[in-house]
Write a protein that holds these residues in place. Structure first.
Motif, PDB file in Angstrom:
ATOM      1  N   ILE A 251       0.871  -1.174   0.000  1.00 34.40           N
ATOM      2  CA  ILE A 251       0.000   0.000   0.000  1.00 34.40           C
ATOM      3  C   ILE A 251       0.904   1.219   0.000  1.00 34.40           C
ATOM      4  CG2 ILE A 251      -1.796   1.300   1.202  1.00 34.40           C
ATOM      5  CD1 ILE A 251      -2.718  -1.360   2.454  1.00 34.40           C
ATOM      6  N   LEU A 252       0.651   2.107  -0.954  1.00 36.44           N
ATOM      7  CA  LEU A 252       1.366   3.374  -1.044  1.00 36.44           C
ATOM      8  C   LEU A 252       0.426   4.483  -0.598  1.00 36.44           C
ATOM      9  CD1 LEU A 252       2.923   3.089  -4.618  1.00 36.44           C
ATOM     10  CD2 LEU A 252       3.914   2.353  -2.450  1.00 36.44           C
ATOM     11  N   PHE A 253       1.024   5.583  -0.138  1.00 35.95           N
ATOM     12  CA  PHE A 253       0.230   6.751   0.214  1.00 35.95           C
ATOM     13  C   PHE A 253       0.879   7.984  -0.396  1.00 35.95           C
ATOM     14  CE2 PHE A 253      -0.977  10.328   2.935  1.00 35.95           C
ATOM     15  CZ  PHE A 253      -2.357  10.215   2.848  1.00 35.95           C
ATOM     16  N   SER A 254       0.049   8.848  -0.965  1.00 36.56           N
ATOM     17  CA  SER A 254       0.503  10.128  -1.502  1.00 36.56           C
ATOM     18  C   SER A 254      -0.068  11.237  -0.626  1.00 36.56           C
ATOM     19  CB  SER A 254       0.012  10.318  -2.939  1.00 36.56           C
ATOM     20  OG  SER A 254       0.190  11.660  -3.344  1.00 36.56           O
TER      21      SER A 254
ATOM     22  N   SER B 161       0.198  14.474  -1.202  1.00 35.50           N
ATOM     23  CA  SER B 161      -0.389  15.534  -2.031  1.00 35.50           C
ATOM     24  C   SER B 161      -1.779  15.155  -2.537  1.00 35.50           C
ATOM     25  CB  SER B 161       0.532  15.884  -3.198  1.00 35.50           C
ATOM     26  OG  SER B 161       0.743  14.768  -4.020  1.00 35.50           O
ATOM     27  N   LYS B 162      -2.005  13.876  -2.792  1.00 30.74           N
ATOM     28  CA  LYS B 162      -3.323  13.400  -3.246  1.00 30.74           C
ATOM     29  C   LYS B 162      -4.219  12.995  -2.083  1.00 30.74           C
ATOM     30  CE  LYS B 162      -3.518  11.498  -7.796  1.00 30.74           C
ATOM     31  NZ  LYS B 162      -3.734  10.325  -8.613  1.00 30.74           N
ATOM     32  N   ASP B 163      -3.598  12.698  -0.928  1.00 34.17           N
ATOM     33  CA  ASP B 163      -4.301  12.147   0.227  1.00 34.17           C
ATOM     34  C   ASP B 163      -5.046  10.866  -0.169  1.00 34.17           C
ATOM     35  OD1 ASP B 163      -5.082  11.997   2.907  1.00 34.17           O
ATOM     36  OD2 ASP B 163      -6.962  13.060   2.516  1.00 34.17           O
ATOM     37  N   LYS B 164      -4.330  10.005  -0.896  1.00 27.92           N
ATOM     38  CA  LYS B 164      -4.905   8.759  -1.419  1.00 27.92           C
ATOM     39  C   LYS B 164      -3.959   7.596  -1.180  1.00 27.92           C
ATOM     40  CE  LYS B 164      -8.417  10.506  -3.933  1.00 27.92           C
ATOM     41  NZ  LYS B 164      -9.770  10.262  -3.671  1.00 27.92           N
ATOM     42  N   PHE B 165      -4.577   6.405  -1.114  1.00 29.06           N
ATOM     43  CA  PHE B 165      -3.837   5.159  -1.043  1.00 29.06           C
ATOM     44  C   PHE B 165      -3.847   4.489  -2.410  1.00 29.06           C
ATOM     45  CE2 PHE B 165      -5.216   5.598   3.394  1.00 29.06           C
ATOM     46  CZ  PHE B 165      -4.016   5.401   4.048  1.00 29.06           C
ATOM     47  N   TYR B 166      -2.811   3.692  -2.665  1.00 32.23           N
ATOM     48  CA  TYR B 166      -2.752   2.860  -3.856  1.00 32.23           C
ATOM     49  C   TYR B 166      -2.356   1.466  -3.395  1.00 32.23           C
ATOM     50  CZ  TYR B 166      -1.358   0.756  -8.229  1.00 32.23           C
ATOM     51  OH  TYR B 166      -1.263  -0.092  -9.305  1.00 32.23           O
ATOM     52  N   ILE B 167      -3.067   0.439  -3.884  1.00 31.16           N
ATOM     53  CA  ILE B 167      -2.807  -0.943  -3.502  1.00 31.16           C
ATOM     54  C   ILE B 167      -2.334  -1.698  -4.738  1.00 31.16           C
ATOM     55  CG2 ILE B 167      -3.837  -3.060  -2.600  1.00 31.16           C
ATOM     56  CD1 ILE B 167      -6.028  -0.683  -1.628  1.00 31.16           C
ATOM     57  N   GLY B 168      -1.264  -2.466  -4.584  1.00 34.67           N
ATOM     58  CA  GLY B 168      -0.757  -3.232  -5.710  1.00 34.67           C
ATOM     59  C   GLY B 168       0.029  -4.443  -5.243  1.00 34.67           C
ATOM     60  N   PHE B 169       0.544  -5.217  -6.225  1.00 28.26           N
ATOM     61  CA  PHE B 169       1.435  -6.320  -5.893  1.00 28.26           C
ATOM     62  C   PHE B 169       2.565  -6.361  -6.907  1.00 28.26           C
ATOM     63  CE2 PHE B 169      -0.550  -8.742  -9.223  1.00 28.26           C
ATOM     64  CZ  PHE B 169       0.381  -9.722  -9.556  1.00 28.26           C
ATOM     65  N   THR B 170       3.688  -6.927  -6.493  1.00 29.37           N
ATOM     66  CA  THR B 170       4.878  -6.975  -7.343  1.00 29.37           C
ATOM     67  C   THR B 170       5.833  -8.049  -6.835  1.00 29.37           C
ATOM     68  OG1 THR B 170       6.650  -5.641  -8.311  1.00 29.37           O
ATOM     69  CG2 THR B 170       6.146  -5.236  -5.988  1.00 29.37           C
TER      70      THR B 170
ATOM     71  N   SER C 206       3.996   9.600 -15.332  1.00 27.98           N
ATOM     72  CA  SER C 206       3.476   8.728 -16.381  1.00 27.98           C
ATOM     73  C   SER C 206       1.952   8.750 -16.331  1.00 27.98           C
ATOM     74  CB  SER C 206       3.989   7.305 -16.180  1.00 27.98           C
ATOM     75  OG  SER C 206       3.525   6.786 -14.950  1.00 27.98           O
ATOM     76  N   LYS C 207       1.347   8.018 -17.234  1.00 32.20           N
ATOM     77  CA  LYS C 207      -0.109   7.896 -17.222  1.00 32.20           C
ATOM     78  C   LYS C 207      -0.514   6.978 -16.074  1.00 32.20           C
ATOM     79  CE  LYS C 207      -0.699   8.527 -22.155  1.00 32.20           C
ATOM     80  NZ  LYS C 207      -1.158   7.939 -23.406  1.00 32.20           N
ATOM     81  N   GLY C 208      -1.760   7.054 -15.706  1.00 31.35           N
ATOM     82  CA  GLY C 208      -2.261   6.167 -14.668  1.00 31.35           C
ATOM     83  C   GLY C 208      -2.505   6.886 -13.355  1.00 31.35           C
ATOM     84  N   PHE C 209      -3.028   6.155 -12.408  1.00 28.87           N
ATOM     85  CA  PHE C 209      -3.447   6.708 -11.120  1.00 28.87           C
ATOM     86  C   PHE C 209      -2.300   7.355 -10.359  1.00 28.87           C
ATOM     87  CE2 PHE C 209      -4.402   6.327  -6.575  1.00 28.87           C
ATOM     88  CZ  PHE C 209      -5.616   6.976  -6.514  1.00 28.87           C
ATOM     89  N   THR C 210      -1.138   6.720 -10.361  1.00 31.39           N
ATOM     90  CA  THR C 210      -0.013   7.242  -9.571  1.00 31.39           C
ATOM     91  C   THR C 210       0.888   8.181 -10.357  1.00 31.39           C
ATOM     92  OG1 THR C 210       1.398   5.348 -10.097  1.00 31.39           O
ATOM     93  CG2 THR C 210       0.035   5.194  -8.100  1.00 31.39           C
ATOM     94  N   GLY C 211       0.672   8.320 -11.652  1.00 33.45           N
ATOM     95  CA  GLY C 211       1.586   9.038 -12.522  1.00 33.45           C
ATOM     96  C   GLY C 211       1.654  10.540 -12.346  1.00 33.45           C
ATOM     97  N   ASN C 212       0.640  11.155 -11.785  1.00 31.31           N
ATOM     98  CA  ASN C 212       0.621  12.612 -11.644  1.00 31.31           C
ATOM     99  C   ASN C 212       1.430  13.117 -10.461  1.00 31.31           C
ATOM    100  OD1 ASN C 212      -1.067  12.778 -13.858  1.00 31.31           O
ATOM    101  ND2 ASN C 212      -2.914  12.708 -12.612  1.00 31.31           N
ATOM    102  N   ASN C 213       1.780  12.235  -9.549  1.00 31.93           N
ATOM    103  CA  ASN C 213       2.496  12.631  -8.337  1.00 31.93           C
ATOM    104  C   ASN C 213       3.761  11.810  -8.200  1.00 31.93           C
ATOM    105  OD1 ASN C 213      -0.584  12.787  -7.895  1.00 31.93           O
ATOM    106  ND2 ASN C 213       0.255  14.271  -6.457  1.00 31.93           N
ATOM    107  N   ASN C 214       4.739  12.357  -7.500  1.00 31.72           N
ATOM    108  CA  ASN C 214       5.961  11.593  -7.247  1.00 31.72           C
ATOM    109  C   ASN C 214       6.301  11.564  -5.760  1.00 31.72           C
ATOM    110  OD1 ASN C 214       6.791  14.197  -6.927  1.00 31.72           O
ATOM    111  ND2 ASN C 214       8.568  14.055  -8.268  1.00 31.72           N
ATOM    112  N   ASP C 215       5.264  11.572  -4.932  1.00 32.11           N
ATOM    113  CA  ASP C 215       5.488  11.526  -3.486  1.00 32.11           C
ATOM    114  C   ASP C 215       4.915  10.250  -2.852  1.00 32.11           C
ATOM    115  OD1 ASP C 215       2.778  12.176  -3.738  1.00 32.11           O
ATOM    116  OD2 ASP C 215       2.803  13.544  -2.028  1.00 32.11           O
ATOM    117  N   TRP C 216       4.800   9.173  -3.638  1.00 27.42           N
ATOM    118  CA  TRP C 216       4.260   7.916  -3.123  1.00 27.42           C
ATOM    119  C   TRP C 216       5.259   7.249  -2.187  1.00 27.42           C
ATOM    120  CZ3 TRP C 216      -0.726   6.945  -3.811  1.00 27.42           C
ATOM    121  CH2 TRP C 216      -1.384   7.582  -4.858  1.00 27.42           C
ATOM    122  N   LYS C 217       4.787   6.868  -1.002  1.00 28.96           N
ATOM    123  CA  LYS C 217       5.618   6.205   0.009  1.00 28.96           C
ATOM    124  C   LYS C 217       4.966   4.887   0.406  1.00 28.96           C
ATOM    125  CE  LYS C 217       8.290   9.832   0.514  1.00 28.96           C
ATOM    126  NZ  LYS C 217       9.340   9.941  -0.443  1.00 28.96           N
ATOM    127  N   ILE C 218       5.794   3.873   0.661  1.00 28.40           N
ATOM    128  CA  ILE C 218       5.275   2.594   1.138  1.00 28.40           C
ATOM    129  C   ILE C 218       4.849   2.769   2.585  1.00 28.40           C
ATOM    130  CG2 ILE C 218       5.791   0.191   1.663  1.00 28.40           C
ATOM    131  CD1 ILE C 218       8.005   0.360  -0.454  1.00 28.40           C
TER     132      ILE C 218
END
Length: 83
Positions: free
Chosen positions: A7-10, A12-21, A35-47
């Motif tokens: 789970i990442l949190f931004s 600036s967006k005050d949003k979570f992103y859930i993924g797997f890798t 880049s394009k996509g949900f997380t692409g507009n921001n670069n402050d995503w933290k685990i």
């Protein structure tokens, strides 16, 4: 091979992103690139949360489960209880 549900949190967006890798470091770098996509507009995503799985199918199922909650409060509780 190891798989991660994360789970990442931004802030600036005050949003979570859930993924797997299978490669956490590379995936975070890609999330923080413009880049394009949900997380692409921001670069402050933290685990803020991760789980480890030995089977890809288990990681996919867990990711789906967390995404199905559609609840910011439930995600925050999961993160808080992991600490």
């Amino acid at each position: 091979m190891v798989f991660f549900v994360y789970i990442l949190f931004s802030y600036s967006k005050d949003k979570f992103y859930i993924g797997f890798t299978s490669n956490m470091e590379e995936r975070i770098i890609r999330h923080n690139q413009k880049s394009k996509g949900f997380t692409g507009n921001n670069n402050d995503w933290k685990i803020v949360y991760s789980e480890t799985f030995s089977e890809k199918s288990e990681a996919i199922e867990r990711e789906k489960q967390i995404k199905s909650w559609k609840s910011k409060i439930k995600i925050q509780e999961l993160i808080k209880n992991k600490e």
